[in-house]
Design a protein around this motif. Structure first.
Motif, PDB file in Angstrom:
ATOM      1  N   THR A  21     -24.893 -11.142 -58.656  1.00  0.00           N
ATOM      2  CA  THR A  21     -24.585 -10.056 -57.740  1.00  0.00           C
ATOM      3  C   THR A  21     -23.492  -9.184 -58.347  1.00  0.00           C
ATOM      4  O   THR A  21     -22.467  -9.700 -58.785  1.00  0.00           O
ATOM      5  CB  THR A  21     -24.098 -10.618 -56.399  1.00  0.00           C
ATOM      6  N   VAL A  22     -23.725  -7.896 -58.386  1.00  0.00           N
ATOM      7  CA  VAL A  22     -22.674  -7.007 -58.890  1.00  0.00           C
ATOM      8  C   VAL A  22     -22.184  -6.080 -57.791  1.00  0.00           C
ATOM      9  O   VAL A  22     -21.162  -5.427 -57.941  1.00  0.00           O
ATOM     10  CB  VAL A  22     -23.164  -6.174 -60.099  1.00  0.00           C
ATOM     11  N   CYS A  23     -22.922  -6.034 -56.716  1.00  0.00           N
ATOM     12  CA  CYS A  23     -22.570  -5.069 -55.690  1.00  0.00           C
ATOM     13  C   CYS A  23     -23.177  -5.513 -54.360  1.00  0.00           C
ATOM     14  O   CYS A  23     -24.336  -5.931 -54.321  1.00  0.00           O
ATOM     15  CB  CYS A  23     -23.152  -3.722 -56.125  1.00  0.00           C
ATOM     16  N   HIS A  24     -22.382  -5.470 -53.327  1.00  0.00           N
ATOM     17  CA  HIS A  24     -22.918  -5.726 -51.990  1.00  0.00           C
ATOM     18  C   HIS A  24     -23.111  -4.388 -51.299  1.00  0.00           C
ATOM     19  O   HIS A  24     -22.241  -3.519 -51.361  1.00  0.00           O
ATOM     20  CB  HIS A  24     -21.941  -6.572 -51.173  1.00  0.00           C
ATOM     21  N   CYS A  25     -24.227  -4.234 -50.680  1.00  0.00           N
ATOM     22  CA  CYS A  25     -24.500  -2.952 -50.013  1.00  0.00           C
ATOM     23  C   CYS A  25     -24.828  -3.189 -48.544  1.00  0.00           C
ATOM     24  O   CYS A  25     -25.468  -4.166 -48.192  1.00  0.00           O
ATOM     25  CB  CYS A  25     -25.689  -2.253 -50.656  1.00  0.00           C
ATOM     26  N   ARG A  26     -24.378  -2.257 -47.767  1.00  0.00           N
ATOM     27  CA  ARG A  26     -24.789  -2.224 -46.363  1.00  0.00           C
ATOM     28  C   ARG A  26     -25.506  -0.907 -46.177  1.00  0.00           C
ATOM     29  O   ARG A  26     -25.028   0.133 -46.635  1.00  0.00           O
ATOM     30  CB  ARG A  26     -23.582  -2.279 -45.431  1.00  0.00           C
ATOM     31  N   ALA A  27     -26.613  -0.951 -45.562  1.00  0.00           N
ATOM     32  CA  ALA A  27     -27.358   0.290 -45.368  1.00  0.00           C
ATOM     33  C   ALA A  27     -27.847   0.380 -43.930  1.00  0.00           C
ATOM     34  O   ALA A  27     -28.088  -0.632 -43.278  1.00  0.00           O
ATOM     35  CB  ALA A  27     -28.552   0.334 -46.318  1.00  0.00           C
ATOM     36  N   ARG A  28     -27.938   1.581 -43.479  1.00  0.00           N
ATOM     37  CA  ARG A  28     -28.538   1.805 -42.167  1.00  0.00           C
ATOM     38  C   ARG A  28     -29.566   2.903 -42.310  1.00  0.00           C
ATOM     39  O   ARG A  28     -29.287   3.944 -42.897  1.00  0.00           O
ATOM     40  CB  ARG A  28     -27.489   2.225 -41.149  1.00  0.00           C
ATOM     41  N   THR A  29     -30.702   2.652 -41.760  1.00  0.00           N
ATOM     42  CA  THR A  29     -31.761   3.655 -41.802  1.00  0.00           C
ATOM     43  C   THR A  29     -32.046   4.110 -40.376  1.00  0.00           C
ATOM     44  O   THR A  29     -32.131   3.289 -39.474  1.00  0.00           O
ATOM     45  CB  THR A  29     -33.042   3.048 -42.419  1.00  0.00           C
ATOM     46  N   PHE A  30     -32.147   5.381 -40.243  1.00  0.00           N
ATOM     47  CA  PHE A  30     -32.402   5.937 -38.921  1.00  0.00           C
ATOM     48  C   PHE A  30     -33.732   6.684 -38.938  1.00  0.00           C
ATOM     49  O   PHE A  30     -34.005   7.450 -39.871  1.00  0.00           O
ATOM     50  CB  PHE A  30     -31.294   6.911 -38.523  1.00  0.00           C
ATOM     51  N   ARG A  31     -34.513   6.433 -37.920  1.00  0.00           N
ATOM     52  CA  ARG A  31     -35.809   7.120 -37.822  1.00  0.00           C
ATOM     53  C   ARG A  31     -35.992   7.625 -36.410  1.00  0.00           C
ATOM     54  O   ARG A  31     -35.544   7.006 -35.455  1.00  0.00           O
ATOM     55  CB  ARG A  31     -36.954   6.151 -38.130  1.00  0.00           C
ATOM     56  N   ARG A  32     -36.678   8.709 -36.325  1.00  0.00           N
ATOM     57  CA  ARG A  32     -36.971   9.267 -35.005  1.00  0.00           C
ATOM     58  C   ARG A  32     -38.004   8.381 -34.295  1.00  0.00           C
ATOM     59  O   ARG A  32     -37.889   8.073 -33.129  1.00  0.00           O
ATOM     60  CB  ARG A  32     -37.475  10.709 -35.179  1.00  0.00           C
ATOM     61  N   THR A  33     -39.006   7.983 -35.017  1.00  0.00           N
ATOM     62  CA  THR A  33     -39.989   7.037 -34.487  1.00  0.00           C
ATOM     63  C   THR A  33     -40.154   5.949 -35.565  1.00  0.00           C
ATOM     64  O   THR A  33     -39.721   6.140 -36.693  1.00  0.00           O
ATOM     65  CB  THR A  33     -41.351   7.700 -34.254  1.00  0.00           C
ATOM     66  N   PRO A  34     -40.790   4.853 -35.218  1.00  0.00           N
ATOM     67  CA  PRO A  34     -40.925   3.810 -36.243  1.00  0.00           C
ATOM     68  C   PRO A  34     -41.653   4.297 -37.488  1.00  0.00           C
ATOM     69  O   PRO A  34     -41.506   3.717 -38.562  1.00  0.00           O
ATOM     70  CB  PRO A  34     -41.732   2.721 -35.527  1.00  0.00           C
ATOM     71  N   HIS A  35     -42.438   5.334 -37.364  1.00  0.00           N
ATOM     72  CA  HIS A  35     -43.219   5.774 -38.507  1.00  0.00           C
ATOM     73  C   HIS A  35     -42.721   7.067 -39.124  1.00  0.00           C
ATOM     74  O   HIS A  35     -43.279   7.539 -40.101  1.00  0.00           O
ATOM     75  CB  HIS A  35     -44.689   5.956 -38.105  1.00  0.00           C
ATOM     76  N   SER A  36     -41.726   7.656 -38.536  1.00  0.00           N
ATOM     77  CA  SER A  36     -41.293   8.946 -39.076  1.00  0.00           C
ATOM     78  C   SER A  36     -40.423   8.736 -40.311  1.00  0.00           C
ATOM     79  O   SER A  36     -40.025   7.624 -40.636  1.00  0.00           O
ATOM     80  CB  SER A  36     -40.510   9.712 -38.022  1.00  0.00           C
ATOM     81  N   LYS A  37     -40.145   9.840 -40.955  1.00  0.00           N
ATOM     82  CA  LYS A  37     -39.301   9.758 -42.131  1.00  0.00           C
ATOM     83  C   LYS A  37     -37.885   9.368 -41.718  1.00  0.00           C
ATOM     84  O   LYS A  37     -37.485   9.630 -40.599  1.00  0.00           O
ATOM     85  CB  LYS A  37     -39.272  11.116 -42.822  1.00  0.00           C
ATOM     86  N   GLY A  38     -37.190   8.777 -42.612  1.00  0.00           N
ATOM     87  CA  GLY A  38     -35.878   8.299 -42.234  1.00  0.00           C
ATOM     88  C   GLY A  38     -34.793   8.791 -43.163  1.00  0.00           C
ATOM     89  O   GLY A  38     -35.068   9.309 -44.239  1.00  0.00           O
ATOM     90  N   VAL A  39     -33.598   8.649 -42.713  1.00  0.00           N
ATOM     91  CA  VAL A  39     -32.461   8.934 -43.578  1.00  0.00           C
ATOM     92  C   VAL A  39     -31.624   7.656 -43.647  1.00  0.00           C
ATOM     93  O   VAL A  39     -31.476   6.950 -42.666  1.00  0.00           O
ATOM     94  CB  VAL A  39     -31.632  10.127 -43.068  1.00  0.00           C
ATOM     95  N   THR A  40     -31.151   7.377 -44.825  1.00  0.00           N
ATOM     96  CA  THR A  40     -30.407   6.132 -45.019  1.00  0.00           C
ATOM     97  C   THR A  40     -28.998   6.401 -45.497  1.00  0.00           C
ATOM     98  O   THR A  40     -28.800   7.219 -46.390  1.00  0.00           O
ATOM     99  CB  THR A  40     -31.118   5.253 -46.067  1.00  0.00           C
ATOM    100  N   GLY A  41     -28.076   5.749 -44.896  1.00  0.00           N
ATOM    101  CA  GLY A  41     -26.701   5.805 -45.370  1.00  0.00           C
ATOM    102  C   GLY A  41     -26.363   4.466 -46.002  1.00  0.00           C
ATOM    103  O   GLY A  41     -26.743   3.423 -45.496  1.00  0.00           O
ATOM    104  N   TRP A  42     -25.671   4.519 -47.113  1.00  0.00           N
ATOM    105  CA  TRP A  42     -25.347   3.283 -47.818  1.00  0.00           C
ATOM    106  C   TRP A  42     -23.832   3.171 -47.979  1.00  0.00           C
ATOM    107  O   TRP A  42     -23.177   4.156 -48.237  1.00  0.00           O
ATOM    108  CB  TRP A  42     -25.878   3.287 -49.245  1.00  0.00           C
ATOM    109  N   ALA A  43     -23.348   1.977 -47.864  1.00  0.00           N
ATOM    110  CA  ALA A  43     -21.966   1.726 -48.260  1.00  0.00           C
ATOM    111  C   ALA A  43     -22.008   0.568 -49.242  1.00  0.00           C
ATOM    112  O   ALA A  43     -22.565  -0.481 -48.932  1.00  0.00           O
ATOM    113  CB  ALA A  43     -21.129   1.358 -47.048  1.00  0.00           C
TER     114      ALA A  43
END
Lengths: 248, 524
Positions: free
Chosen positions: B127-149
């Motif tokens: 492991t060189v990096c731990h990441c936390r990500a959150r993905t947000f979608r309008r619907t389960p199938h719509s396109k999403g945007v992801t934020g990473w830390a």
């Protein structure tokens, strides 16, 4: 901060396995732990999947205390960092020989590292030299794994004699039986003798087990992949015993 | 900070931000351990957005609490998320490029959120990096945007930085599919590293990987006396839903495994319905079957191409080095065809037609028990036992007819029969005697592996012969294909004997008796 060094002049007695598992146990307990690998074979680093930095050299350990800190790398386990040994550590004895205070040169280094860690576990190479002497001075306890065989026991005696010669406190040497195969009569007898009242040996015995050898395949501490195995339980007992004696 | 934004997209974004903010803060500042990316290069951007400031990992935390109101927006305070009324940055579905630089955008409305924790591993699997990500979608199938830390591990800052840059460039989550990206993608998909033991969050791409969890996860509970219609409908619905969860993975073309799993799940659903057909009315079965068949047929060619391309290295290795260049043209043509197929499949999976088909299947499977056939009211244990016994009899009959003159098609039929028996044994594990079922599945797997290898060789032979068409003028191609064909044909003949021997050992009197009593009727 407590510094525990795993040392034996004899190779293949389970120093590295013990160092890695003790360090993992301490980290699991929530103690900030550093595993220092002084053996140029870099087995402890290998077990933890930590390679030395490419710029690390033999002298890096001696080049200023700040420099040492930059050699430390995180392991995959919480609270456990590793200072892996680059190949250049094979020349540490030669480098130490050129230092002014060559028998105590590593003491300030460990002190600097101790600012960041609660426990420092040192895996030493199977070699009696200046590096070993430095560790003897810097470490609080010298844990010595002893395979119940004549040669291994003899190395323990040599170590005690060496401490006496150098006016080091021999009570800091704490031996324990390692790689014990109870099917062998010699092992059984040696262990029995070692556990007699007044013996310096720890009561915990690390059995000889193939699951320990698998550490090289799994590249994890034993407690992380076979926590219920006999050997893992023995390492847990060893850690607990060291804790009870305020060594770890 | 990893910077993946297209400049045009940033320019658009900057234009939309009130001028007073720009004066206060340089939006191109690189200071945050956050990567922003959209999965497929577009982002729905319409309405009111929360604009979070760069450089602050807490923004991700804050994103989970969309309670800000535009009218209360004041000058941004560093370190705190900033609500703002950036109305109509662009119209819906406007391509904002793959990345938005330092900025996190979040629609205020109801959203679907996927939280992921994962580790990025280097080539040593360290492991060189731990990441936390959150993905947000309008619907389960719509396109999403992801934020990473991302938090780099001590001593691995440089390495982690390089890997993260590779991820950004290779874009395993985006449209590009370069080698680097795929390598890293594999690393990521290993999930949570040992350093984060105890984390409950699923690994990366939860919406995609969750579907790869064991079938037991979330399988509806079924008792022995549950009416067969109810049991089968519930399970089929569950499997189809699982298949649908791979849709995003197929559309984004992240990994050929997504398409494979998509198809495997649909095939399982079809098998379930056809193997236990007495449960359903024929018209009901036909409707579901035709919908599922249609969905699968669209993806057939793409899957074939994936398999052939996957075999490329193996085929190249099977022939002498001097003939290898002959394959270059062949696989170039396949790659081009795959691109076209991928676009076609992507278009279909995004279409209303697909949505309508999958909804039809799901809604049919949720209809009431009264819609079932007479067999649907019987206990599932009874129906299952009968189906297992019949399938085993079919296998035994096929095996009995095998001899050295058997056609390859017979082994193919045997493979299909074995697959169906295994499906039956895996659909309702709680209804079967655990030990007997496990043993049978284990032996079936061994047989299937051999039959699968045999089938792969047959497919490769057919593929090689097909490639000759249209390239007969190219001697190099012909020689490469000829060499590989001869090699594969020899291997297949050797394997046929092993398959027959394994099949005969699988079918025994003892096995037949075990199979006959595999379903639990009383106590375990």
């Amino acid at each position: 901060m407590k510094t525990v060094a795993l040392f034996s002049i004899k190779g293949g007695v389970g120093k590295t396995a013990a160092a890695v598992n003790l360090a993992y146990y301490a980290a699991e307990k929530g103690k900030r732990t550093l595993l220092v690998d002084l053996d140029p074979q870099s087995s402890a680093g290998f077990y933890c999947r930590v390679r030395p930095k490419s710029r690390a050299r033999g002298r890096s350990l001696l080049d200023g205390r700040k420099h040492v800190v930059s050699l430390v790398r995180a392991s995959d386990f919480a609270n456990l960092d590793v200072l892996p040994a680059p190949r250049g550590f094979r020349n540490l004895d030669r480098h130490l020989d050129h230092e002014s205070d060559k028998r105590r040169r590593l003491t300030p280094v460990f002190k600097r590292l101790g600012r960041e860690y609660d426990r420092i576990i040192v895996d030493c190479p199977p070699h009696f030299g200046l590096l070993a002497e430095n560790v003897f001075v810097a470490a609080d306890t010298i844990l010595v794994p002893v395979v119940p065989s004549v040669l291994s026991t003899r190395t323990l005696e040599q170590l005690v004699a060496f401490f006496a010669d150098r006016s080091l406190r021999p009570e800091r040497i704490v031996p324990f039986f390692s790689m014990v195969d109870r099917r062998k009569r010699l092992h059984r007898e040696s262990v029995e003798a070692g556990q007699a009242p007044g013996s310096p040996f720890l009561s915990t015995i690390i059995p000889n087990s193939s699951v320990v050898e698998r550490m090289g395949v799994e590249r994890k501490p034993l407690l992380a992949y076979a926590a219920r195995s006999r050997a893992a339980v023995a390492f847990l007992d060893l850690s607990a015993e060291l804790e009870t004696r305020s060594i770890l | 900070m990893i910077w993946t934004a297209g400049m045009a997209a940033q320019h658009q974004l900057i234009q939309a931000i009130p001028a007073r903010w720009k004066a206060k803060r340089n939006v191109r500042e690189r200071c945050a351990p956050i990567i922003l990316d959209t999965y497929d290069g577009t982002l729905f951007a319409r309405g009111t957005f929360l604009i979070a400031y760069p450089g602050d990992p807490t923004t991700l935390e804050a994103l989970g609490v969309p309670s800000f109101r535009a009218e209360t927006a004041e000058r941004p305070v560093p370190g705190e998320p900033v609500p703002a009324a950036v109305t109509a940055i662009v119209e819906s579905c406007h391509p904002l490029a793959r990345s938005l630089g330092d900025w996190t955008l979040l629609d205020h409305g109801e959203i679907y959120e996927v939280r992921q924790n994962f580790a990025i591993l280097n080539e040593d699997e360290k492991t060189v990096c731990h990441c936390r990500a959150r993905t947000f979608r309008r619907t389960p199938h719509s396109k999403g945007v992801t934020g990473w830390a991302c938090s780099q591990l001590r001593g691995y800052e440089d390495e982690a930085e390089q890997l993260l840059v590779s991820i950004a460039i290779g874009s395993p989550f985006g449209r590009e599919h370069g080698d680097t990206g795929r390598t890293i993608s594999r690393s990521i998909s290993r999930g949570i590293g040992p350093g984060t033991v105890g984390t409950t969050a699923p690994p990366i791409e939860a919406s995609y990987l969750l579907a790869r969890a064991p079938l037991a996860d979330g399988v509806p509970a079924v008792e022995r006396d549950t009416p067969a219609f109810t049991a089968v409908s519930l399970l089929a619905h569950h499997i189809v839903t699982r298949a649908d969860r791979y849709r995003d993975g197929v559309v984004d073309d992240r990994d050929p495994e997504a398409l494979h799993q998509f198809r495997v799940n649909l095939r399982r659903a079809r098998s379930l319905i056809s193997l236990l057909k007495s449960v359903f009315e024929p018209s009901f079965r036909r409707t579901i079957g035709s919908e599922l068949r249609e969905i699968m047929s669209v993806t057939n060619r793409l899957r074939d191409l994936d398999v052939h391309l996957h075999d490329e290295a193996m085929l190249r290795g099977a022939i002498p080095n001097m003939l290898v260049p002959g394959f270059t043209r062949v696989f170039k043509r396949l790659r081009e065809e795959r691109e076209r197929e991928r676009e076609r499949v992507r278009g279909y999976l995004r279409s209303d037609q697909y949505m309508s088909s999958i909804d039809t299947v799901k809604s049919l499977l949720m209809t009431s028990e009264a819609e079932g056939a007479n067999g649907g009211a019987k206990p599932i244990a009874f129906t299952l036992q009968r189906a297992i016994r019949r399938r085993y009899q079919a296998i035994s009959a096929t095996v009995a007819s095998l001899n050295e003159h058997s056609e390859p098609e017979q082994l193919h039929d045997l493979r299909v029969s074995c697959k169906k028996l295994r499906y039956l044994l895996e659909f309702f594990p709680t209804l079967l005697r655990s030990k007997g079922a496990k043993e049978t599945v284990r032996d079936l797997k061994k047989l299937q592996n051999l039959l699968g290898a045999y089938n792969d060789l047959s497919v490769q032979e057919a593929f090689l012969l097909n490639q000759v068409d249209g390239m007969r003028d190219d001697t190099n191609v012909a020689m490469a294909i000829g060499a590989a064909y001869a090699q594969k044909a020899g291997e297949r003949e050797d394997l046929a004997e092993k398959c027959m021997a394994a099949a005969r050992s699988f079918c025994s009197i003892a096995r037949g008796e075990r199979i006959a009593h595999l379903v639990l009727w009383g106590k375990r």
